[in-house]
Motif scaffolding. Sequence first.
Motif, PDB file in Angstrom:
ATOM      1  N   ALA A 130       0.824  -1.212   0.000  1.00  0.00           N
ATOM      2  CA  ALA A 130       0.000   0.000   0.000  1.00  0.00           C
ATOM      3  C   ALA A 130       0.857   1.261   0.000  1.00  0.00           C
ATOM      4  O   ALA A 130       0.600   2.202  -0.769  1.00  0.00           O
ATOM      5  CB  ALA A 130      -0.943  -0.012   1.206  1.00  0.00           C
ATOM      6  N   ASN A 131       1.900   1.299   0.817  1.00  0.00           N
ATOM      7  CA  ASN A 131       2.739   2.499   0.903  1.00  0.00           C
ATOM      8  C   ASN A 131       3.492   2.752  -0.397  1.00  0.00           C
ATOM      9  O   ASN A 131       3.675   3.907  -0.801  1.00  0.00           O
ATOM     10  CB  ASN A 131       3.728   2.377   2.062  1.00  0.00           C
ATOM     11  N   ILE A 133       2.460   1.856  -3.434  1.00  0.00           N
ATOM     12  CA  ILE A 133       1.492   2.350  -4.420  1.00  0.00           C
ATOM     13  C   ILE A 133       1.222   3.836  -4.191  1.00  0.00           C
ATOM     14  O   ILE A 133       1.150   4.629  -5.142  1.00  0.00           O
ATOM     15  CB  ILE A 133       0.192   1.526  -4.340  1.00  0.00           C
ATOM     16  N   LYS A 134       1.075   4.242  -2.929  1.00  0.00           N
ATOM     17  CA  LYS A 134       0.851   5.661  -2.615  1.00  0.00           C
ATOM     18  C   LYS A 134       2.050   6.506  -3.033  1.00  0.00           C
ATOM     19  O   LYS A 134       1.893   7.623  -3.544  1.00  0.00           O
ATOM     20  CB  LYS A 134       0.586   5.828  -1.122  1.00  0.00           C
ATOM     21  N   LEU A 139       0.057   9.802  -3.556  1.00  0.00           N
ATOM     22  CA  LEU A 139      -1.215   9.886  -2.845  1.00  0.00           C
ATOM     23  C   LEU A 139      -0.997  10.351  -1.416  1.00  0.00           C
ATOM     24  O   LEU A 139       0.095  10.223  -0.860  1.00  0.00           O
ATOM     25  CB  LEU A 139      -1.904   8.514  -2.842  1.00  0.00           C
ATOM     26  N   ASP A 143      -5.792   8.869   1.258  1.00  0.00           N
ATOM     27  CA  ASP A 143      -6.246   8.390  -0.047  1.00  0.00           C
ATOM     28  C   ASP A 143      -6.141   6.866  -0.113  1.00  0.00           C
ATOM     29  O   ASP A 143      -5.201   6.261   0.412  1.00  0.00           O
ATOM     30  CB  ASP A 143      -5.409   9.014  -1.170  1.00  0.00           C
ATOM     31  N   SER A 144      -7.108   6.257  -0.763  1.00  0.00           N
ATOM     32  CA  SER A 144      -7.129   4.799  -0.900  1.00  0.00           C
ATOM     33  C   SER A 144      -6.293   4.379  -2.103  1.00  0.00           C
ATOM     34  O   SER A 144      -6.459   4.918  -3.204  1.00  0.00           O
ATOM     35  CB  SER A 144      -8.562   4.303  -1.059  1.00  0.00           C
ATOM     36  N   PRO A 145      -5.406   3.393  -1.945  1.00  0.00           N
ATOM     37  CA  PRO A 145      -4.600   2.939  -3.095  1.00  0.00           C
ATOM     38  C   PRO A 145      -5.318   1.918  -3.983  1.00  0.00           C
ATOM     39  O   PRO A 145      -4.777   1.519  -5.010  1.00  0.00           O
ATOM     40  CB  PRO A 145      -3.381   2.309  -2.426  1.00  0.00           C
ATOM     41  N   CYS A 146      -6.520   1.505  -3.597  1.00  0.00           N
ATOM     42  CA  CYS A 146      -7.214   0.446  -4.345  1.00  0.00           C
ATOM     43  C   CYS A 146      -7.490   0.825  -5.805  1.00  0.00           C
ATOM     44  O   CYS A 146      -7.262   0.009  -6.705  1.00  0.00           O
ATOM     45  CB  CYS A 146      -8.506   0.068  -3.627  1.00  0.00           C
ATOM     46  N   HIS A 148      -5.814   2.633  -7.718  1.00  0.00           N
ATOM     47  CA  HIS A 148      -4.576   2.901  -8.450  1.00  0.00           C
ATOM     48  C   HIS A 148      -3.706   1.663  -8.633  1.00  0.00           C
ATOM     49  O   HIS A 148      -2.594   1.782  -9.157  1.00  0.00           O
ATOM     50  CB  HIS A 148      -3.767   3.977  -7.721  1.00  0.00           C
ATOM     51  N   ILE A 170      -3.529  -6.129  -2.416  1.00  0.00           N
ATOM     52  CA  ILE A 170      -2.746  -5.071  -1.790  1.00  0.00           C
ATOM     53  C   ILE A 170      -2.331  -5.512  -0.385  1.00  0.00           C
ATOM     54  O   ILE A 170      -3.162  -5.951   0.416  1.00  0.00           O
ATOM     55  CB  ILE A 170      -3.541  -3.758  -1.739  1.00  0.00           C
TER      56      ILE A 170
END
Length: 227
Positions: A130-131, A133-134, A139, A143-146, A148, A170
């Motif tokens: 998750a981190n 992707i952000k 992001l 913010d949600s990384p889903c 993206h 994720i």
Amino acid sequence: AKSSQATLEVDDERKIRHVLDKRIAQEIDGRVLGDEFADYKFKITGGFDKQGFPMKQGVLVPDRVRLLLDENSGCFRPKRDGHRKRRSVRGCIVSREIAVVHMIVVKAGKATIPKLTDRELAQRLGPKRANKIKKLFNLGPKDSPCPHVIRRELPKKDGQKKARKKAPKIQRLVTPQVLQRKRANFAEKKNRVVKNQKEQQAYAALLAKKRQDKRAATASKKSKSVR
């Protein structure tokens, strides 16, 4: 180039002698392998001997030795926890018994190497944490990384009308369910501590009462014996 590999067969003795007696992690000037590698620098990362035994870093001999290896040693895959086995490995020094030497390009030259530096392979998979992707999409913390996550398209099968896409799960994603589970675990731990404290206090009170009753019984016996 990412994930590009190329095999170069060298039969010239004048080129081979420059690689002999070199160790793993040592750098070699590309000029010794040919004029087409004049500006290149290569780094030795390993190799195999003629019988297929791998070179191992840290074994400072050019010969083959037998070592007791575990899961952290490398060159051995244990089948259970704590499994160790004596295996034959080749030392980290290049000798004439080495059939294949693995190298990586440390410094690229002006001329390109066919199938190695003349192409750029696209990265097949994207980040799944998750981190990361952000960080990739810049992001914010809330913010949600889903939406993206990077999806890859699978090849169509026979009779399939629509192409399918596949996305990774994720990792380390903080959701309301995860926070609720974390609060529940913390509350359970806190209640367990409070319960243990109460049981310890009750047990200490029980022991104190038993000692008091025992002292009272002893005192009554003494008083009866004096009379």
